[in-house]
Scaffold this motif. Structure first.
Motif, mmCIF file in Angstrom:
data_model
loop_
_atom_site.group_PDB
_atom_site.id
_atom_site.type_symbol
_atom_site.label_atom_id
_atom_site.label_comp_id
_atom_site.label_asym_id
_atom_site.label_seq_id
_atom_site.Cartn_x
_atom_site.Cartn_y
_atom_site.Cartn_z
ATOM 1 N N ASN A 150 0.850 -1.196 0.000
ATOM 2 C CA ASN A 150 0.000 0.000 0.000
ATOM 3 C C ASN A 150 0.882 1.241 0.000
ATOM 4 N N SER A 151 0.364 2.295 -0.657
ATOM 5 C CA SER A 151 1.080 3.560 -0.674
ATOM 6 C C SER A 151 0.077 4.680 -0.905
ATOM 7 N N GLY A 152 -0.125 5.510 0.112
ATOM 8 C CA GLY A 152 -1.036 6.638 -0.020
ATOM 9 C C GLY A 152 -0.378 7.774 -0.790
ATOM 10 N N PRO A 153 -1.117 8.855 -1.009
ATOM 11 C CA PRO A 153 -0.576 9.968 -1.795
ATOM 12 C C PRO A 153 0.698 10.583 -1.193
ATOM 13 N N LEU A 154 0.720 10.765 0.107
ATOM 14 C CA LEU A 154 1.897 11.338 0.747
ATOM 15 C C LEU A 154 3.066 10.361 0.702
ATOM 16 N N ASP A 155 2.788 9.084 0.923
ATOM 17 C CA ASP A 155 3.831 8.064 0.817
ATOM 18 C C ASP A 155 4.418 8.038 -0.592
ATOM 19 N N ARG A 156 3.556 8.080 -1.608
ATOM 20 C CA ARG A 156 4.029 8.061 -2.999
ATOM 21 C C ARG A 156 4.904 9.275 -3.303
ATOM 22 N N LYS A 157 4.539 10.425 -2.758
ATOM 23 C CA LYS A 157 5.328 11.644 -2.971
ATOM 24 C C LYS A 157 6.757 11.460 -2.466
ATOM 25 N N PHE A 158 6.916 10.696 -1.392
ATOM 26 C CA PHE A 158 8.230 10.455 -0.803
ATOM 27 C C PHE A 158 8.823 9.108 -1.215
ATOM 28 N N GLY A 159 8.150 8.389 -2.126
ATOM 29 C CA GLY A 159 8.674 7.119 -2.620
ATOM 30 C C GLY A 159 8.618 5.990 -1.615
ATOM 31 N N LEU A 160 7.603 6.003 -0.738
ATOM 32 C CA LEU A 160 7.484 4.995 0.314
ATOM 33 C C LEU A 160 6.278 4.090 0.090
ATOM 34 N N ALA A 161 6.306 2.929 0.712
ATOM 35 C CA ALA A 161 5.193 1.987 0.655
ATOM 36 C C ALA A 161 5.168 1.172 1.939
ATOM 37 N N GLY A 208 6.885 2.468 5.641
ATOM 38 C CA GLY A 208 8.047 3.308 5.378
ATOM 39 C C GLY A 208 9.166 2.653 4.606
ATOM 40 N N LEU A 209 8.837 1.671 3.772
ATOM 41 C CA LEU A 209 9.872 1.068 2.944
ATOM 42 C C LEU A 209 10.006 1.839 1.640
ATOM 43 N N PRO A 210 11.220 2.006 1.123
ATOM 44 C CA PRO A 210 11.343 2.567 -0.223
ATOM 45 C C PRO A 210 10.563 1.684 -1.206
ATOM 46 N N ALA A 211 9.961 2.290 -2.209
ATOM 47 C CA ALA A 211 9.083 1.557 -3.132
ATOM 48 C C ALA A 211 9.783 0.352 -3.755
ATOM 49 N N GLN A 212 11.045 0.492 -4.137
ATOM 50 C CA GLN A 212 11.768 -0.621 -4.756
ATOM 51 C C GLN A 212 11.972 -1.761 -3.757
ATOM 52 N N GLU A 213 12.272 -1.425 -2.516
ATOM 53 C CA GLU A 213 12.450 -2.444 -1.481
ATOM 54 C C GLU A 213 11.121 -3.130 -1.176
ATOM 55 N N ALA A 214 10.038 -2.366 -1.180
ATOM 56 C CA ALA A 214 8.708 -2.951 -0.944
ATOM 57 C C ALA A 214 8.368 -3.939 -2.053
ATOM 58 N N ALA A 215 8.656 -3.590 -3.300
ATOM 59 C CA ALA A 215 8.385 -4.499 -4.428
ATOM 60 C C ALA A 215 9.256 -5.745 -4.332
#
Length: 162
Positions: A110-121, A138-145
């Motif tokens: 999951n990643s809300g609008p504020l999380d996406r702005k900061f590249g988090l999931a 609070g994981l970086p998007a690449q690490e979350a994937a």
């Protein structure tokens, strides 16, 4: 005692420092909405002192949040082991969740609008028992994937052996 909630010998991964910034922004937005509402409500009861009380409450919220948010961030961590995933968090009430890969049913990212702005999931693991669900914010998007793909693969492999 700390050994109970963060066993040594494990390679613990922290969550992104950007999570602190996101939480500060959420705190600021919350106080920006609540403080005027509280001030107006208290103004009817306490006159001008209601505004003073509302501002004092907001200042306490800023100080408390400024002290607590970094502590909460430091408390989050996870460790990928051979058979399970460890997730630890909590400042006053520490919690260690052990999620066996073979028990995982599915993994959400999951990643809300504020999380996406900061590249988090946020990665959330679901098992058959609702009490054993675990999440890592609070994981970086690449690490979350990467974690989602790895956990899904390990979950399928371990479940196939049942």
């Amino acid at each position: 005692m700390e050994e109970l909630f963060a066993p040594s010998g494990e390679k613990w991964q922290p969550v992104s420092r950007k999570l602190v910034t996101v939480r500060y922004i959420v705190l600021a937005m919350t106080l920006a909405i609540v403080t005027p509402l509280l001030a107006v409500g208290l103004w009817f009861v306490l006159d001008v002192w209601g505004i003073v009380v509302a501002v004092a409450v907001a200042l306490v919220g800023v100080v408390w949040g400024g002290w607590l948010i970094p502590r909460i961030w430091r408390a989050w961590g996870y460790s990928e082991r051979q058979e399970d995933l460890l997730v630890t968090h909590g400042v006053m009430f520490r919690k260690l969740t052990v999620v066996p890969y073979g028990r995982m049913q599915f993994v959400d990212v999951n990643s809300g609008p504020l999380d996406r702005k900061f590249g988090l999931a946020t990665v959330q693991m679901h098992t058959a028992s609702p009490a054993s669900d675990a999440r890592i914010p609070g994981l970086p998007a690449q690490e979350a994937a990467r974690l989602r793909d790895r956990l899904s693969a390990l979950g399928e492999a371990k479940a196939a052996g049942l």
